[in-house]
Design an enzyme around this catalytic site. Structure first.
Site, PDB file in Angstrom:
ATOM      1  N   CYS A 160       0.923  -1.561  -0.443  1.00 32.33           N
ATOM      2  CA  CYS A 160       0.202   0.046  -0.147  1.00 32.33           C
ATOM      3  C   CYS A 160       1.039   1.116  -0.242  1.00 32.33           C
ATOM      4  O   CYS A 160       1.690   1.238   0.967  1.00 32.33           O
ATOM      5  CB  CYS A 160      -0.870   0.085   1.247  1.00 32.33           C
ATOM      6  SG  CYS A 160      -1.687   1.803   1.701  1.00 32.33           S
ATOM      7  N   CYS A 163       0.511   3.183   3.192  1.00 33.09           N
ATOM      8  CA  CYS A 163       1.521   2.756   3.949  1.00 33.09           C
ATOM      9  C   CYS A 163       3.227   2.970   4.448  1.00 33.09           C
ATOM     10  O   CYS A 163       3.732   3.036   5.385  1.00 33.09           O
ATOM     11  CB  CYS A 163       1.548   1.410   3.941  1.00 33.09           C
ATOM     12  SG  CYS A 163      -0.611   0.723   4.261  1.00 33.09           S
TER      13      CYS A 163
END
Length: 232
Positions: A160, A163
């Protein structure tokens, strides 16, 4: 919207070298050229398939953003680096071509994998993932929350983009002695039952529990200052 398709013969004229610096903003290249190009420093590899497809096997170090979920795709790709090329792929090349057009319009330089993951596998190139990793149990989550005064839950994933962007902030936060807390990492691509129990709908999501009660929640990028204020 359209995209420029460059044949294998044209891509081979580059001698198999990385196309990041010299390529036009829109290209489709053969699997062998793609494999060599992504070894260059600074390139970004993006899998535009669903999370389930990604977990079934993906290219090493690839990020993931589902092209069929327009909100997710926009949320995740906004954190990519426009100064570096994106090497993009899906299962057969169709979705990634559409995603390529979108990203080019946003100012990115994008190179598409001809034939997608199917072609990659047919060439015998390495694939990560595909194993059966046990999920975190909701009972374990409940125990952590109940037995620790302050818990910071991080629902994220290595693939991600936002992330990954949060990793340096989290590392600093965990080293700060002023706000002791229990850090619980939830795998956003695997721990589905825990995500449902926490009503998590996007990555990354951060939740703070104090004395067993949720006191703070944020989806997306969070500053170190905001974390510190929430942990007080």
């Amino acid at each position: 919207m359209g995209f420029v398709l460059i044949s294998c013969g044209q891509s081979n004229s580059n001698g198999g070298q990385s196309l990041g610096a010299s390529a036009s903003n829109s290209e489709t290249i053969a699997a062998a050229a793609f494999k060599q190009a992504i070894t260059a420093k600074g390139v970004q590899v993006l899998d535009v398939r669903t999370a389930n497809e990604f977990n079934g096997g993906h290219i090493t170090h690839a990020l993931q953003a589902n092209w069929m979920d327009k909100k997710e795709f926009a949320d995740r790709t906004q954190h990519l680096d426009k100064t570096q090329p994106i090497y993009i792929y899906c299962q057969a090349g169709g979705r990634s071509a559409s995603a390529q057009t979108y990203l080019i319009e946003k100012g990115f330089k994008v190179i598409n994998l001809e034939g997608g993951m199917s072609n990659w596998k047919m060439n015998g190139f390495p694939v990560d993932g595909g194993g059966n990793v046990p999920q975190m149990r909701t009972t374990d989550l409940e125990k952590v929350i109940a037995t620790n005064k302050i818990v910071l839950v991080d629902i994220g994933a290595d693939w991600c983009p936002p992330c990954r962007k949060m990793l340096p902030v989290l590392e600093i936060l965990k080293k700060q002695p002023s706000h002791p807390f229990y850090f619980l990492a939830v795998d956003g691509g695997n721990d589905i039952d825990v995500m449902k129990a926490l009503h998590s709908e996007g990555l990354p999501t951060f939740i703070i529990f104090k004395n067993g009660k949720e006191t703070w929640r944020h989806q997306g990028i969070v500053t170190l200052e905001d974390f510190n204020n929430a942990l007080k």
